[in-house]
Design an enzyme around this catalytic site. Structure first.
Site, PDB file in Angstrom:
ATOM      1  N   ASP A   1     -65.736 -62.273  16.150  1.00  0.00           N
ATOM      2  CA  ASP A   1     -65.149 -60.935  16.157  1.00  0.00           C
ATOM      3  C   ASP A   1     -64.009 -60.946  15.136  1.00  0.00           C
ATOM      4  O   ASP A   1     -63.479 -62.012  14.794  1.00  0.00           O
ATOM      5  CB  ASP A   1     -64.628 -60.630  17.571  1.00  0.00           C
ATOM      6  N   MET A   2     -63.633 -59.778  14.648  1.00  0.00           N
ATOM      7  CA  MET A   2     -62.606 -59.733  13.615  1.00  0.00           C
ATOM      8  C   MET A   2     -61.224 -59.396  14.180  1.00  0.00           C
ATOM      9  O   MET A   2     -60.353 -60.259  14.268  1.00  0.00           O
ATOM     10  CB  MET A   2     -63.014 -58.731  12.535  1.00  0.00           C
ATOM     11  N   ASP A   3     -61.004 -58.134  14.570  1.00  0.00           N
ATOM     12  CA  ASP A   3     -59.677 -57.710  15.033  1.00  0.00           C
ATOM     13  C   ASP A   3     -59.305 -58.415  16.330  1.00  0.00           C
ATOM     14  O   ASP A   3     -60.051 -58.386  17.312  1.00  0.00           O
ATOM     15  CB  ASP A   3     -59.654 -56.198  15.233  1.00  0.00           C
TER      16      ASP A   3
ATOM     17  N   LYS B   1     -72.879 -55.276  20.004  1.00  0.00           N
ATOM     18  CA  LYS B   1     -72.565 -56.435  19.179  1.00  0.00           C
ATOM     19  C   LYS B   1     -73.452 -57.628  19.527  1.00  0.00           C
ATOM     20  O   LYS B   1     -73.957 -58.326  18.634  1.00  0.00           O
ATOM     21  CB  LYS B   1     -71.084 -56.799  19.332  1.00  0.00           C
TER      22      LYS B   1
ATOM     23  N   ASN C   1     -65.840 -55.871  24.419  1.00  0.00           N
ATOM     24  CA  ASN C   1     -67.075 -55.675  23.653  1.00  0.00           C
ATOM     25  C   ASN C   1     -67.590 -56.980  23.040  1.00  0.00           C
ATOM     26  O   ASN C   1     -68.632 -56.993  22.377  1.00  0.00           O
ATOM     27  CB  ASN C   1     -66.903 -54.588  22.585  1.00  0.00           C
TER      28      ASN C   1
END
Length: 272
Positions: free
Chosen positions: A12-14, A198, A224
């Protein structure tokens, strides 16, 4: 040399790969990416962000990165889009009309393949905030002005997280079982095509490479990310992750502000 126990990496990024300032240790990542490529291990950026926004984070790394963007609505491998799951244009227009009519307080953005659409009537402060996170923002008079050829990947709105399921259920009851609502955190809701999330996007990417879920190492911090973490063999929740995410992960990584993902990967890959 230690045997690498996984065959693919998904992050995941953020709140996970990126620090709170939206940065990461480029030098260390460069070493890690080189080692992953040498061992034919795909590195997958799995995020709710636009594909074009995801590209920006890795613009100095020209190859070796694949993307599951828009919470699984669009997948890119080897520099090519391999899967795109858009909302039917007419269904998307019905959804937008439904939200505007039933929840007029909601702030709406439409994320399409090539643009993010917002209304000209939106206040300037909100527009400025959206442009921090979205690229190619187009201001339009009404959502029916969206170009039908620009595939609508998701409808985003700022509202209470619990509203995601309420809108999903109410809309589907009225118009058919078409959309899925999910929280992206920070009071942001994504409404996407049913069956898209996702975890499904990452699973499809693994199938593209012929890799099993048990051979995936994945990192996340929010709800998520839970499906992705539950399915993989090596699941890491960040130190800064919420309690629900930590509950499903097998391991914990240092916080995003400590470049925790890179520290864990560096240890597995024997990188100083």
């Amino acid at each position: 040399m230690t045997t690498i126990p996984f065959k693919a990496v998904a992050v995941d990024m953020d709140g996970t790969f990126l620090t709170e300032k939206k940065t990461f240790d480029h030098q260390l990542f460069g070493k890690i990416l080189k080692k992953l490529q040498a061992n034919n291990i795909p590195f997958i950026s799995a995020t709710g962000n636009q594909l074009i926004r995801s590209h920006e984070y890795f613009q100095e790394f020209t190859e070796g990165i694949d993307y599951v963007s828009e919470n699984g609505a669009i997948l890119e491998a080897d520099g090519k889009v391999i899967k795109r799951t858009a909302l039917d244009y007419d269904i998307a227009q019905k959804l937008l009309h439904f939200i505007q009519t039933e929840y007029p307080e909601a702030i709406i953005m439409v994320s399409a393949e090539h643009h993010c659409y917002i209304l000209k009537s939106m206040d300037k402060a909100t527009k400025d905030d959206i442009r921090i996170y979205y690229r190619k923002v187009e201001e339009i008079d009404k959502f029916t002005d969206i170009d039908p050829s620009d595939a609508i990947l998701k409808v985003c709105l700022t509202a209470d997280d619990e509203l995601a399921t309420i809108i999903q259920d109410r809309f589907n009851e009225k118009y058919g079982d078409y959309v899925r609502g999910t929280s992206s955190g920070n009071m942001t809701i994504d409404l996407v095509h049913k069956g898209i999330d996702k975890a499904k996007g990452v699973a499809d990417m693994l199938k593209y490479y012929g890799i099993e879920q048990k051979d995936l190492i994945a990192f996340g911090d929010g709800e998520n990310d839970i499906g992705m973490l539950e399915a993989c063999g090596y699941s890491y929740a960040m130190e800064n992750a919420n309690a629900k995410t930590k509950a499903v992960a097998k391991y914990e990584a240092p916080s995003n502000d400590e470049n925790g993902v890179l520290k864990v990967l560096a240890k597995y890959l024997d990188i100083e």
